[in-house]
Write an enzyme that holds these catalytic residues in place. Structure first.
Site, PDB file in Angstrom:
ATOM      1  N   THR A  15      19.487  21.444  -6.464  1.00 28.66           N
ATOM      2  CA  THR A  15      19.463  22.911  -6.434  1.00 28.66           C
ATOM      3  C   THR A  15      19.558  23.397  -4.983  1.00 28.66           C
ATOM      4  OG1 THR A  15      18.007  22.861  -8.354  1.00 28.66           O
ATOM      5  CG2 THR A  15      18.125  24.931  -7.146  1.00 28.66           C
ATOM      6  N   GLY A  16      18.768  22.760  -4.114  1.00 26.16           N
ATOM      7  CA  GLY A  16      18.744  23.168  -2.703  1.00 26.16           C
ATOM      8  C   GLY A  16      20.111  23.005  -2.049  1.00 26.16           C
ATOM      9  N   LYS A 124       4.899  25.751 -12.938  1.00 30.68           N
ATOM     10  CA  LYS A 124       5.514  26.721 -12.022  1.00 30.68           C
ATOM     11  C   LYS A 124       4.722  28.031 -12.020  1.00 30.68           C
ATOM     12  CE  LYS A 124      10.227  24.902 -12.631  1.00 30.68           C
ATOM     13  NZ  LYS A 124      10.769  24.589 -11.319  1.00 30.68           N
TER      14      LYS A 124
HETATM   15  N1  LIG Z   1      17.948  24.456 -14.853  1.00 33.77           N
HETATM   16  C1  LIG Z   1      18.179  23.178 -14.951  1.00 33.77           C
HETATM   17  O1  LIG Z   1      19.000  22.702 -15.750  1.00 33.77           O
HETATM   18  C2  LIG Z   1      17.421  22.249 -14.048  1.00 33.77           C
HETATM   19  C3  LIG Z   1      17.736  20.887 -14.014  1.00 33.77           C
HETATM   20  C4  LIG Z   1      17.015  20.077 -13.134  1.00 33.77           C
HETATM   21  C5  LIG Z   1      16.042  20.633 -12.318  1.00 33.77           C
HETATM   22  N2  LIG Z   1      15.769  21.963 -12.405  1.00 33.77           N
HETATM   23  C6  LIG Z   1      14.731  22.604 -11.576  1.00 33.77           C
HETATM   24  O2  LIG Z   1      15.185  22.651 -10.251  1.00 33.77           O
HETATM   25  C7  LIG Z   1      14.096  22.406  -9.378  1.00 33.77           C
HETATM   26  C8  LIG Z   1      14.593  21.513  -8.249  1.00 33.77           C
HETATM   27  O3  LIG Z   1      14.989  20.275  -8.829  1.00 33.77           O
HETATM   28  P1  LIG Z   1      16.176  19.424  -8.237  1.00 33.77           P
HETATM   29  O4  LIG Z   1      16.518  18.418  -9.288  1.00 33.77           O
HETATM   30  O5  LIG Z   1      17.211  20.319  -7.677  1.00 33.77           O
HETATM   31  O6  LIG Z   1      15.386  18.722  -7.050  1.00 33.77           O
HETATM   32  P2  LIG Z   1      15.796  17.384  -6.252  1.00 33.77           P
HETATM   33  O7  LIG Z   1      17.258  17.154  -6.354  1.00 33.77           O
HETATM   34  O8  LIG Z   1      14.868  16.312  -6.704  1.00 33.77           O
HETATM   35  O9  LIG Z   1      15.479  17.798  -4.766  1.00 33.77           O
HETATM   36  C9  LIG Z   1      14.185  18.006  -4.290  1.00 33.77           C
HETATM   37  C10 LIG Z   1      14.254  18.417  -2.836  1.00 33.77           C
HETATM   38  O10 LIG Z   1      12.932  18.707  -2.394  1.00 33.77           O
HETATM   39  C11 LIG Z   1      12.660  17.923  -1.231  1.00 33.77           C
HETATM   40  N3  LIG Z   1      11.234  17.599  -1.217  1.00 33.77           N
HETATM   41  C12 LIG Z   1      10.529  16.935  -2.159  1.00 33.77           C
HETATM   42  N4  LIG Z   1       9.240  16.821  -1.794  1.00 33.77           N
HETATM   43  C13 LIG Z   1       9.127  17.440  -0.592  1.00 33.77           C
HETATM   44  C14 LIG Z   1       8.055  17.664   0.304  1.00 33.77           C
HETATM   45  N5  LIG Z   1       6.827  17.225   0.037  1.00 33.77           N
HETATM   46  N6  LIG Z   1       8.303  18.337   1.448  1.00 33.77           N
HETATM   47  C15 LIG Z   1       9.541  18.802   1.727  1.00 33.77           C
HETATM   48  N7  LIG Z   1      10.607  18.612   0.914  1.00 33.77           N
HETATM   49  C16 LIG Z   1      10.401  17.948  -0.229  1.00 33.77           C
HETATM   50  C17 LIG Z   1      13.536  16.688  -1.381  1.00 33.77           C
HETATM   51  O11 LIG Z   1      13.736  16.093  -0.123  1.00 33.77           O
HETATM   52  P3  LIG Z   1      13.458  14.532   0.196  1.00 33.77           P
HETATM   53  O12 LIG Z   1      12.981  13.873  -1.066  1.00 33.77           O
HETATM   54  O13 LIG Z   1      14.768  14.004   0.667  1.00 33.77           O
HETATM   55  O14 LIG Z   1      12.438  14.577   1.256  1.00 33.77           O
HETATM   56  C18 LIG Z   1      14.806  17.322  -1.928  1.00 33.77           C
HETATM   57  O15 LIG Z   1      15.544  17.906  -0.897  1.00 33.77           O
HETATM   58  C19 LIG Z   1      12.984  21.754 -10.196  1.00 33.77           C
HETATM   59  O16 LIG Z   1      11.802  22.446 -10.037  1.00 33.77           O
HETATM   60  C20 LIG Z   1      13.456  21.795 -11.622  1.00 33.77           C
HETATM   61  O17 LIG Z   1      12.548  22.433 -12.474  1.00 33.77           O
HETATM   62  C21 LIG Z   1      16.436  22.772 -13.241  1.00 33.77           C
END
Ligand SMILES: NC(=O)c1ccc[n+]([C@@H]2O[C@H](COP(=O)([O-])OP(=O)(O)OC[C@H]3O[C@@H](n4cnc5c(N)ncnc54)[C@H](OP(=O)(O)O)[C@@H]3O)[C@@H](O)[C@H]2O)c1
Length: 326
Positions: A15-16, A124
């Site tokens: 997402t980021g 959340k």
């Molecule tokens: N709508 C949908 O279909 C859908 C699907 C999946 C997820 N989501 C939602 O999207 C949100 C994000 O999920 P995602 O899958 O995009 O995440 P992700 O790909 O797992 O990415 C997480 C990011 O957060 C960083 N991070 C994790 N712990 C951290 C910490 N303690 N300090 C600083 N940075 C940190 C990670 O960096 P590093 O690990 O590299 O440090 C990475 O950049 C979730 O909350 C989820 O509910 C929605």
């Protein structure tokens, strides 16, 4: 005129990554990112150095360092992964102290009410409640379900490379109930619009690409691939039984990712395809603003275009090495 400073957490995530690309593309923000020290040498972080952005290496829990980083920041956007959600509490506290003008916590999920429908939603909502207790200005953005996790796998195996579930041929709940789905690449475009818009301050905003049922999704993939898809039907009563069985063993944490994905997946399905939560009418009922009304000029990507890319082998591999089974 100086551009408003935005601090993004989770810039290397799925997402980021979408948000980072679109903030930079929009060009009207000065973008900064926060990376935790343990990730500072990851290739994904090193790649950020080629972009014209400020990179802060810091622990979110380090309040002294955080106070320094947040001074002068207009907007904090958190796209932190689900396993680190609670880290947003010290982040929000520090943002309040530093006078941040808008805090966007990690929502980016489907529309659903709080209260034991979806554990991930309730998790959340605890952060949202904390933000409101602080009186910190906020915007919460939900996005439906990504196209990238909404497609079935085909018998030839040519969509397996991009699928989080292998195989993915299950239709959960009502096959004809429409739900909101979105291309992950459009999330960032909407976030860039929403975070620059005074109308969305202290509001929930709902973003989506299309409203499609599971049967329509399967039909579209069949039409474009020319392959006949298997369908394993899980009717609503069975879905509820499976969800309750999975919940009974769940520790309500991410110590067992396979178990967590199962509970989260079944709860999502119950919310979307039995309760019909993830749709614009219910979002409006809950008080969300609809991004379609706010930004009528933006045309989101279609599911059909995404499926064409997928079948050509050009979809992003968002889950490389991380696929699951029901
Ligand atoms: N709508 C949908 O279909 C859908 C699907 C999946 C997820 N989501 C939602 O999207 C949100 C994000 O999920 P995602 O899958 O995009 O995440 P992700 O790909 O797992 O990415 C997480 C990011 O957060 C960083 N991070 C994790 N712990 C951290 C910490 N303690 N300090 C600083 N940075 C940190 C990670 O960096 P590093 O690990 O590299 O440090 C990475 O950049 C979730 O909350 C989820 O509910 C929605």
């Amino acid at each position: 005129m100086t551009k408003p400073r935005v601090l993004l957490i989770g810039a290397t995530g799925r997402t980021g990554g979408s948000i980072l690309n679109c903030l930079l593309e929009a060009g009207n923000f000065s973008v900064e990112v926060l990376i935790r020290p343990s990730s500072s040498t990851k290739p994904s972080v090193l790649a950020l150095k080629d972009l014209n952005i400020k990179i802060h290496i810091a622990e979110i829990s380090d309040s002294t360092h955080l106070a320094e980083i947040l001074t002068g920041i207009n907007t904090v956007i958190s796209a932190i992964g689900p396993t680190a959600h609670n880290e947003q509490i010290p982040l929000a506290n520090a943002a309040k102290k530093a006078g941040v003008k808008r805090f966007v916590p990690c929502g980016f999920t489907t529309v659903a009410p709080p209260g034991n429908i979806m554990w991930i939603r309730d998790h959340k909502e605890e952060i949202y409640q904390h933000i409101r207790k602080l009186h910190l200005p906020y915007t919460i953005i939900d996005v439906g379900i990504w196209y990238q996790v909404s497609f079935p796998t085909v018998p030839s195996g040519r969509t397996d490379y991009a699928s989080i579930l292998l195989p993915n041929v299950t239709i959960l709940g009502d096959p004809n109930m429409k739900t909101a789905i979105t291309d992950i690449r459009d999330i960032g475009t909407y976030v860039a619009e929403i975070t620059a818009d005074e109308r969305t301050l202290n509001k929930f905003v709902f973003v989506y690409g299309e409203l499609l049922s599971q049967e329509e999704v399967f039909g579209k993939v069949e039409e474009l691939s020319g392959e006949k898809l298997e369908r394993v039907l899980v009717p609503p009563e069975l879905l509820l039984t499976l969800r309750d069985e999975a919940r009974a063993f769940f520790q309500y944490d991410f110590s067992n990712m396979k178990e967590a994905i199962k509970v989260i997946g079944l709860e999502y399905a119950y919310s979307k395809f039995v309760r019909n939560d993830n749709c614009p009418d219910y979002a409006k009922y809950l008080g969300y603003l609809d991004a379609r009304d706010l930004y009528p000029e933006f045309v989101p990507r279609t599911f059909e275009d995404f499926v064409r890319e997928l079948l050509e082998g050009k979809a992003a591999q968002l889950f490389a090495g991380e696929s699951y089974q029901w």
